[in-house]
Design an enzyme around this catalytic site. Structure first.
Site, mmCIF file in Angstrom:
data_model
loop_
_atom_site.group_PDB
_atom_site.id
_atom_site.type_symbol
_atom_site.label_atom_id
_atom_site.label_comp_id
_atom_site.label_asym_id
_atom_site.label_seq_id
_atom_site.Cartn_x
_atom_site.Cartn_y
_atom_site.Cartn_z
ATOM 1 N N LYS A 113 -6.758 -8.750 24.013
ATOM 2 C CA LYS A 113 -5.849 -8.520 25.146
ATOM 3 C C LYS A 113 -6.551 -8.585 26.488
ATOM 4 O O LYS A 113 -5.906 -8.782 27.517
ATOM 5 C CB LYS A 113 -5.136 -7.168 24.993
ATOM 6 C CG LYS A 113 -4.112 -7.175 23.866
ATOM 7 C CD LYS A 113 -3.244 -5.934 23.890
ATOM 8 C CE LYS A 113 -2.218 -5.971 22.792
ATOM 9 N NZ LYS A 113 -1.439 -4.738 22.702
ATOM 10 N N LYS A 195 -0.469 -13.328 14.446
ATOM 11 C CA LYS A 195 0.562 -12.426 13.905
ATOM 12 C C LYS A 195 1.831 -12.534 14.766
ATOM 13 O O LYS A 195 1.754 -12.844 15.959
ATOM 14 C CB LYS A 195 0.048 -10.987 13.853
ATOM 15 C CG LYS A 195 -0.132 -10.358 15.200
ATOM 16 C CD LYS A 195 -0.129 -8.840 15.152
ATOM 17 C CE LYS A 195 -0.117 -8.327 16.582
ATOM 18 N NZ LYS A 195 0.101 -6.967 16.818
ATOM 19 N N LYS A 198 6.085 -8.599 19.178
ATOM 20 C CA LYS A 198 7.309 -8.369 19.958
ATOM 21 C C LYS A 198 7.141 -8.800 21.400
ATOM 22 O O LYS A 198 8.100 -9.002 22.105
ATOM 23 C CB LYS A 198 7.795 -6.918 19.852
ATOM 24 C CG LYS A 198 6.781 -5.840 20.174
ATOM 25 C CD LYS A 198 7.427 -4.458 20.120
ATOM 26 C CE LYS A 198 6.756 -3.522 19.148
ATOM 27 N NZ LYS A 198 5.354 -3.179 19.437
HETATM 28 P P1 TYM Z 1 2.808 -1.901 17.339
HETATM 29 O O1 TYM Z 1 3.880 -1.354 18.195
HETATM 30 O O2 TYM Z 1 2.101 -3.132 17.804
HETATM 31 O O3 TYM Z 1 3.383 -2.192 15.916
HETATM 32 C C1 TYM Z 1 4.142 -1.212 15.217
HETATM 33 C C2 TYM Z 1 3.853 -1.328 13.729
HETATM 34 O O4 TYM Z 1 4.187 -2.630 13.266
HETATM 35 C C3 TYM Z 1 3.052 -3.214 12.639
HETATM 36 N N1 TYM Z 1 3.066 -4.644 12.927
HETATM 37 C C4 TYM Z 1 3.092 -5.580 11.990
HETATM 38 N N2 TYM Z 1 3.075 -5.515 10.653
HETATM 39 C C5 TYM Z 1 3.131 -6.680 9.979
HETATM 40 N N3 TYM Z 1 3.191 -7.898 10.581
HETATM 41 C C6 TYM Z 1 3.199 -7.996 11.936
HETATM 42 N N4 TYM Z 1 3.266 -9.181 12.523
HETATM 43 C C7 TYM Z 1 3.150 -6.807 12.696
HETATM 44 N N5 TYM Z 1 3.160 -6.551 14.024
HETATM 45 C C8 TYM Z 1 3.100 -5.223 14.145
HETATM 46 C C9 TYM Z 1 1.848 -2.540 13.282
HETATM 47 O O5 TYM Z 1 0.718 -2.643 12.462
HETATM 48 C C10 TYM Z 1 2.368 -1.134 13.410
HETATM 49 O O6 TYM Z 1 2.266 -0.462 12.194
HETATM 50 N N6 TYM Z 1 -0.944 1.186 18.388
HETATM 51 C C11 TYM Z 1 0.255 1.001 17.582
HETATM 52 C C12 TYM Z 1 1.282 2.099 17.803
HETATM 53 C C13 TYM Z 1 0.743 3.450 17.592
HETATM 54 C C14 TYM Z 1 0.482 4.071 16.344
HETATM 55 C C15 TYM Z 1 -0.030 5.377 16.659
HETATM 56 C C16 TYM Z 1 0.620 3.660 15.015
HETATM 57 C C17 TYM Z 1 0.411 4.340 18.578
HETATM 58 N N7 TYM Z 1 -0.042 5.498 18.005
HETATM 59 C C18 TYM Z 1 -0.414 6.248 15.648
HETATM 60 C C19 TYM Z 1 0.235 4.550 14.013
HETATM 61 C C20 TYM Z 1 -0.280 5.824 14.325
HETATM 62 C C21 TYM Z 1 0.871 -0.328 17.935
HETATM 63 O O7 TYM Z 1 0.635 -0.869 18.981
HETATM 64 O O8 TYM Z 1 1.754 -0.780 17.001
#
Ligand code: TYM
Length: 330
Positions: A113, A195, A198
């Site tokens: 990023k 990947k 969003k």
């Molecule tokens: P985020 O918002 O990017 O994604 C949310 C969840 O979706 C999963 N994910 C995916 N899984 C499969 N294929 C994909 N293409 C894909 N894109 C996203 C992510 O792995 C995630 O599980 N930092 C985290 C949010 C967060 C968090 C936490 C998660 C903040 N604090 C504490 C767990 C525990 C994030 O940016 O996820």
């Protein structure tokens, strides 16, 4: 009951990737574990956000959790918003002071990023520490995520172990990532080496949970495959086709082996059509439920109840850690 915790950033409408890595796992385990499911809105502002849109995304995210099958009526389900609980940022500061700049600068997501961006924020560097605070505040044992978050959960593990050993006391439970066997990395439809995201530059490469059947069909039918023409699951050599097989498997509820057997010998066009159909069918059900949920008061009820409970647990943990590190008066 052991604790499970996860969050999905409200930086855009959730995608089918977020469903596979996050929401689907919560639905699967919600009867087994005490579940903490929150909206990490503080994470979203590591990159610029439109405040009005962020408010909308937060509400939409909770509506979608519920529409996709998260059961807010369970006593062991706690749904809340990160910024409504000051202890996340408070604990994050303590953890930042136990993290090394080098280990944060080495994180894959940070490197990606911050690349070609000279004005990235300090929050983009410290973001995984806030994520560690999210997890450690609640002594969560399991953290369901996609494979992209595995390194961040490992940092949370390292910080828990570091604090436990430095203060010779059990500060935190050491968490474990919970990565699904199928669907841990749903790929970008245009460039299946990446990947699905969003906040991708090309919205045609992601299927959002709010997409219409027509949008889904267009996106899936245009998905990049390969020129080999044979249906097989081989993520390295056939990432596009493997991605379609994975999406079908998760959304049709059929194992990956059975999915491959079902389409074996057929053409890519047939596979794409079937993927578009199953997605349109499942997402329409979610969207109908979503419309009902948004008309009811269930989102605010769940957030009020979950927020109060989460603040209580977090306050206890923060007070304990404050004392352990020597803050305040004796
Ligand atoms: P985020 O918002 O990017 O994604 C949310 C969840 O979706 C999963 N994910 C995916 N899984 C499969 N294929 C994909 N293409 C894909 N894109 C996203 C992510 O792995 C995630 O599980 N930092 C985290 C949010 C967060 C968090 C936490 C998660 C903040 N604090 C504490 C767990 C525990 C994030 O940016 O996820």
């Amino acid at each position: 009951m052991e604790r499970l915790l996860t969050g999905l950033q409200p930086s855009g409408t959730l995608t089918i990737g977020n469903y596979c890595g996050g929401i689907n796992q919560i639905c699967k385990y919600q009867e087994t574990y005490e579940t903490f499911l929150f909206v990490p809105d503080m994470h979203a502002i590591t990159v610029p956000q439109d405040p009005e849109q962020l408010h909308k995304n937060i509400r939409q995210a909770v509506g979608l959790y519920l529409a996709c099958g998260v059961d807010a009526s369970l006593d062991n389900m706690h749904i809340y918003i990160q910024s409504e609980n000051p202890y996340h940022a408070n604990l994050s500061w303590i953890l930042e002071c136990h993290s090394y700049y080098g280990e944060l600068a080495r994180m894959h997501q940070f490197k990606m990023k911050s690349k070609n961006n000279e004005s990235f924020t300090a929050g983009l560097v410290t973001y995984p520490v806030l994520m560690a605070a999210d997890i450690l505040l609640y002594d969560a044992k399991y953290v369901p995520t996609g494979v992209d978050q595995k390194q961040h959960v490992e940092l949370a593990r390292n910080l828990a172990e570091r604090m436990n050993s430095r203060y010779q006391e059990e500060c935190f439970v050491v968490p474990e990532p919970m990565i699904p066997e199928v669907g841990a990395k749903i790929r970008d439809l245009a460039n299946p080496l990446n990947k699905m995201s969003k906040s991708a530059d090309n919205p045609k490469a992601s299927v959002f949970l709010m997409d219409t059947p027509e949008e889904i069909k267009k996106k899936i039918m245009r998905a990049t495959t390969d020129s080999d023409g044979k249906i097989a699951f081989d993520e390295e050599n056939k990432p596009g086709v493997s991605n379609l097989l994975t999406i079908y498997s998760v959304f049709a509820g059929v194992s990956l082996d059975d999915t491959v057997a079902r389409f074996d010998g057929g053409g890519y066009g047939d596979l794409k059509k079937a993927v578009a159909e199953v997605l349109a069918e499942r997402l329409t059900v979610f969207q109908d439920k979503y419309a009902e949920i948004m008309k009811s008061g269930i989102v605010d009820d769940a957030l009020d109840r979950g927020g109060e409970y989460a603040r209580q647990i977090a306050a206890e943990k923060y007070e304990k850690i404050r004392k352990i590190v020597g803050f305040g008066r004796i």
